[in-house]
Design an enzyme around this catalytic site. Structure first.
Site, PDB file in Angstrom:
ATOM      1  N   GLU A  56       0.814  -1.213   0.000  1.00  0.00           N
ATOM      2  CA  GLU A  56       0.000   0.000   0.000  1.00  0.00           C
ATOM      3  C   GLU A  56       0.851   1.268   0.000  1.00  0.00           C
ATOM      4  O   GLU A  56       1.925   1.295   0.608  1.00  0.00           O
ATOM      5  CB  GLU A  56      -0.892   0.010   1.248  1.00  0.00           C
ATOM      6  CG  GLU A  56      -1.884  -1.113   1.259  1.00  0.00           C
ATOM      7  CD  GLU A  56      -2.478  -1.373   2.639  1.00  0.00           C
ATOM      8  OE1 GLU A  56      -3.640  -1.799   2.686  1.00  0.00           O
ATOM      9  OE2 GLU A  56      -1.814  -1.151   3.657  1.00  0.00           O
ATOM     10  N   ASP A 227      -7.502  -5.106   8.748  1.00  0.00           N
ATOM     11  CA  ASP A 227      -7.143  -3.833   8.115  1.00  0.00           C
ATOM     12  C   ASP A 227      -7.003  -3.933   6.612  1.00  0.00           C
ATOM     13  O   ASP A 227      -6.325  -3.117   5.999  1.00  0.00           O
ATOM     14  CB  ASP A 227      -5.852  -3.270   8.748  1.00  0.00           C
ATOM     15  CG  ASP A 227      -4.657  -4.179   8.515  1.00  0.00           C
ATOM     16  OD1 ASP A 227      -4.845  -5.311   8.040  1.00  0.00           O
ATOM     17  OD2 ASP A 227      -3.527  -3.750   8.792  1.00  0.00           O
TER      18      ASP A 227
HETATM   19  N1  LIG Z   1      -4.525  -0.857  12.277  1.00  0.00           N
HETATM   20  C1  LIG Z   1      -3.294  -0.530  12.025  1.00  0.00           C
HETATM   21  O1  LIG Z   1      -2.944   0.643  11.954  1.00  0.00           O
HETATM   22  C2  LIG Z   1      -2.277  -1.614  11.871  1.00  0.00           C
HETATM   23  C3  LIG Z   1      -0.915  -1.311  11.904  1.00  0.00           C
HETATM   24  C4  LIG Z   1       0.017  -2.330  11.834  1.00  0.00           C
HETATM   25  C5  LIG Z   1      -0.415  -3.648  11.697  1.00  0.00           C
HETATM   26  N2  LIG Z   1      -1.760  -3.905  11.609  1.00  0.00           N
HETATM   27  C6  LIG Z   1      -2.241  -5.285  11.472  1.00  0.00           C
HETATM   28  O2  LIG Z   1      -2.126  -5.907  12.728  1.00  0.00           O
HETATM   29  C7  LIG Z   1      -1.972  -7.314  12.545  1.00  0.00           C
HETATM   30  C8  LIG Z   1      -0.845  -7.829  13.396  1.00  0.00           C
HETATM   31  O3  LIG Z   1       0.374  -7.332  12.883  1.00  0.00           O
HETATM   32  P1  LIG Z   1       1.759  -7.901  13.432  1.00  0.00           P
HETATM   33  O4  LIG Z   1       2.813  -7.134  12.738  1.00  0.00           O
HETATM   34  O5  LIG Z   1       1.733  -7.943  14.927  1.00  0.00           O
HETATM   35  O6  LIG Z   1       1.651  -9.396  12.863  1.00  0.00           O
HETATM   36  P2  LIG Z   1       2.417 -10.704  13.350  1.00  0.00           P
HETATM   37  O7  LIG Z   1       2.289 -11.681  12.246  1.00  0.00           O
HETATM   38  O8  LIG Z   1       3.774 -10.340  13.857  1.00  0.00           O
HETATM   39  O9  LIG Z   1       1.573 -11.203  14.623  1.00  0.00           O
HETATM   40  C9  LIG Z   1       0.272 -11.719  14.548  1.00  0.00           C
HETATM   41  C10 LIG Z   1       0.065 -12.706  15.705  1.00  0.00           C
HETATM   42  O10 LIG Z   1      -1.316 -13.129  15.698  1.00  0.00           O
HETATM   43  C11 LIG Z   1      -1.338 -14.502  16.095  1.00  0.00           C
HETATM   44  N3  LIG Z   1      -2.618 -15.072  15.696  1.00  0.00           N
HETATM   45  C12 LIG Z   1      -3.047 -15.377  14.445  1.00  0.00           C
HETATM   46  N4  LIG Z   1      -4.300 -15.888  14.498  1.00  0.00           N
HETATM   47  C13 LIG Z   1      -4.660 -15.880  15.803  1.00  0.00           C
HETATM   48  C14 LIG Z   1      -5.840 -16.287  16.505  1.00  0.00           C
HETATM   49  N5  LIG Z   1      -6.876 -16.805  15.859  1.00  0.00           N
HETATM   50  N6  LIG Z   1      -5.872 -16.128  17.853  1.00  0.00           N
HETATM   51  C15 LIG Z   1      -4.799 -15.611  18.528  1.00  0.00           C
HETATM   52  N7  LIG Z   1      -3.662 -15.230  17.914  1.00  0.00           N
HETATM   53  C16 LIG Z   1      -3.589 -15.366  16.572  1.00  0.00           C
HETATM   54  C17 LIG Z   1      -0.114 -15.084  15.396  1.00  0.00           C
HETATM   55  O11 LIG Z   1       0.275 -16.306  15.988  1.00  0.00           O
HETATM   56  C18 LIG Z   1       0.917 -13.960  15.579  1.00  0.00           C
HETATM   57  O12 LIG Z   1       1.687 -14.153  16.756  1.00  0.00           O
HETATM   58  C19 LIG Z   1      -1.770  -7.516  11.052  1.00  0.00           C
HETATM   59  O13 LIG Z   1      -2.970  -7.982  10.498  1.00  0.00           O
HETATM   60  C20 LIG Z   1      -1.430  -6.137  10.537  1.00  0.00           C
HETATM   61  O14 LIG Z   1      -1.822  -5.969   9.199  1.00  0.00           O
HETATM   62  C21 LIG Z   1      -2.683  -2.930  11.713  1.00  0.00           C
END
Ligand SMILES: NC(=O)c1ccc[n+]([C@@H]2O[C@H](COP(=O)([O-])OP(=O)(O)OC[C@H]3O[C@@H](n4cnc5c(N)ncnc54)[C@H](O)[C@@H]3O)[C@@H](O)[C@H]2O)c1
Length: 351
Positions: A56, A227
Site C-alpha cells: 500500500e 485492516d
Molecule cells: N490498524 C493498524 O494501523 C495496523 C498497523 C500495523 C499492523 N496492523 C495489522 O495488525 C496485525 C498484526 O500485525 P503484526 O505485525 O503484529 O503481525 P504478526 O504476524 O507479527 O503477529 C500476529 C500474531 O497473531 C497470532 N494469531 C493469528 N491468528 C490468531 C488467533 N486466531 N488467535 C490468537 N492469535 C492469533 C499469530 O500467531 C501472531 O503471533 C496484522 O494484520 C497487521 O496488518 C494494523
C-alpha cells in the site's frame, strides 16, 4: 541533502528518549493533526493486492508538507521467517516538491499504531479501566501494551496467542516493564474481566477472534488486526451492539471491521471526538469499538515527530537522494568524470 533515519537511528532515538516518552510524544503529534483534520488533503490508501498480501501507498498533505508511506501486509511471511509488516516513509516540502526527510517506518508504524490506539482509548474507554486483554502477540503487541500503560496507566494484561512461542516472546519482552501479565488458554479466557480488548492478530481471511457473546457491557474494543479487504477479527453481531469509531470512513468501509456492514452503517470519525465535535464514550455500559486500519495522517504525524526529534542530534544520516547540480539546468553536467566521487575515490580518501 535529505535527512535519513534508518532502523539503527530509530532504535537510538528510542533508547535515548525512552519508549514511553516517544509514545507520548507521538500521541501528542497525532492528536494535534487529528484536531486540524480539515486542513489535510486526504485519500484512501492505494492498495495492490496479491495472493498472500497487500502493498500500500499512503499519501497525505497539509499543503505545506506532503508525505507518503510504503507499507505491506503479508501474514504468510512469518512462516518463512519474514515480518508481516514492513514500511518506510518520506516527508516532502510542498513549496518546492523536494523530499526532505526519509525514514524507516517498520518500527515507527508499530509505534504510531500503538500511540493512535491509546489516544483513541483515552476518549473511548471507561475512566476506571484497569485491565486489557490482548489477542495476538506478534510484532505490534508489546508496543500496544506499553502505549496503554504510558497513556492510560493500564498495567494488568490478559493475553492470548495461538502460538506459544509468540506468547513466550511477549512475556519475556515486557518482563521488566512493570506489567502484571496473565497468560490465558484461549481468547475467550483472555477477555474475562477485561475493560479493554485489543485484537491484533494477522490472518488474511474473515476470522472471528471476538464473538459477540465474549464482550460484556462497558468494554472498549481496540480492533487493530482487521485492516484490509477480506481480513476481519470481530463478529458482525458485535458491531451491531456497539458504537464504532473510525479514522477515515472512505478507507475503513473498505478495509476495516465495518467492511462486513452495509455502506450506511453509522460510524463516528475519531477526529470529531478529539476536536470536541462529537461525543466519545457516553455511558459506562456502552460498548465502544475503535475500528483501526491506520491512516496516512498518523504516518505524517510520526514523520514530523521523528524529524523534529532528531534535529540537533547525530541520529540521522544525510543522503544524496536528490541530484543537486550547481546549475539546476545542467543535470547532464553531473555525469562529467570527477564531479561525483566514485566508491574507489572515497575509499582512497579514507586511507
Ligand atoms: N490498524 C493498524 O494501523 C495496523 C498497523 C500495523 C499492523 N496492523 C495489522 O495488525 C496485525 C498484526 O500485525 P503484526 O505485525 O503484529 O503481525 P504478526 O504476524 O507479527 O503477529 C500476529 C500474531 O497473531 C497470532 N494469531 C493469528 N491468528 C490468531 C488467533 N486466531 N488467535 C490468537 N492469535 C492469533 C499469530 O500467531 C501472531 O503471533 C496484522 O494484520 C497487521 O496488518 C494494523
Amino acid at each position: 541533502v535529505v535527512q535519513y533515519v534508518g532502523v539503527r537511528h530509530v532504535v537510538r532515538v528510542i533508547a535515548e528518549t525512552g519508549l514511553s516518552e516517544v509514545l507520548a510524544g507521538l500521541a501528542a503529534y497525532i492528536e494535534e493533526d487529528f484536531r486540524r483534520w480539515e486542513s489535510f488533503e486526504k485519500t484512501p490508501r492505494i492498495a495492490s493486492h496479491s495472493r498472500h498480501g497487500v502493498i500500500e501507498l499512503m499519501p497525505v498533505s497539509d499543503r505545506r508538507l506532503y508525505s507518503f508511506k510504503y507499507v505491506n501486509g503479508h501474514p504468510h511471511n512469518m512462516r518463512d521467517g519474514l515480518q508481516t509488516v514492513t514500511a518506510f516513509g518520506v516527508l516532502c516540502d510542498v513549496e518546492t516538491g523536494y523530499p526532505r526527510f526519509l525514514s524507516e517506518m517498520t518500527i515507527t508504524t508499530a509505534l504510531r499504531t500503538a500511540a493512535t490506539s491509546a489516544l483513541a482509548a483515552r476518549y473511548l474507554e471507561r475512566r476506571d479501566a484497569s485491565t486489557m486483554a490482548i489477542i495476538g502477540l506478534g510484532a505490534q503487541s508489546e508496543f500496544q501494551a506499553v502505549a496503554f500503560k504510558t497513556l492510560l496507566g493500564i498495567s494488568r494484561l490478559r493475553v492470548y496467542d495461538v502460538d506459544p512461542a509468540a506468547t513466550r516472546k511477549f512475556v519475556a519482552n515486557l518482563a521488566d516493564r512493570g506489567f502484571d501479565i496473565v497468560v490465558a488458554g484461549s481468547a475467550q479466557e483472555a477477555v474475562l474481566g477485561a475493560d479493554v480488548v485489543t485484537t491484533v492478530t494477522a490472518d488474511k481471511r474473515r476470522a472471528t477472534i471476538l464473538r459477540d457473546e465474549m464482550v460484556g457491557e462497558g468494554v472498549h474494543v481496540n480492533a487493530v488486526g482487521g485492516d484490509c479487504p477480506g481480513k476481519t477479527e470481530l463478529q458482525r453481531e458485535l458491531l451491531l451492539r456497539a458504537d464504532v469509531f473510525v479514522e477515515y470512513p472512505e478507507q475503513t468501509r473498505v478495509e476495516g471491521e465495518i467492511q462486513q456492514m452495509p455502506a450506511d452503517f453509522p460510524v463516528t470519525e475519531l477526529w470529531r471526538v478529539i476536536a470536541g465535535r462529537a461525543p466519545g464514550r457516553a455511558s459506562a455500559r456502552q460498548i465502544t469499538i475503535f475500528d483501526s486500519v491506520g491512516f496516512a495522517t498518523e504516518d505524517f504525524s510520526a514523520l514530523r515527530y521523528l524529524r523534529d526529534r532528531v534535529q540537533g542530534t547525530d541520529c540521522y544520516d544525510e543522503i544524496d537522494l536528490v541530484a543537486e547540480p550547481s546549475d539546476p539546468r545542467d543535470l547532464f553536467g553531473l555525469l562529467r568524470p570527477g564531479l561525483v566521487r566514485t566508491d574507489e575515490a572515497l575509499a582512497e580518501m579514507a586511507t
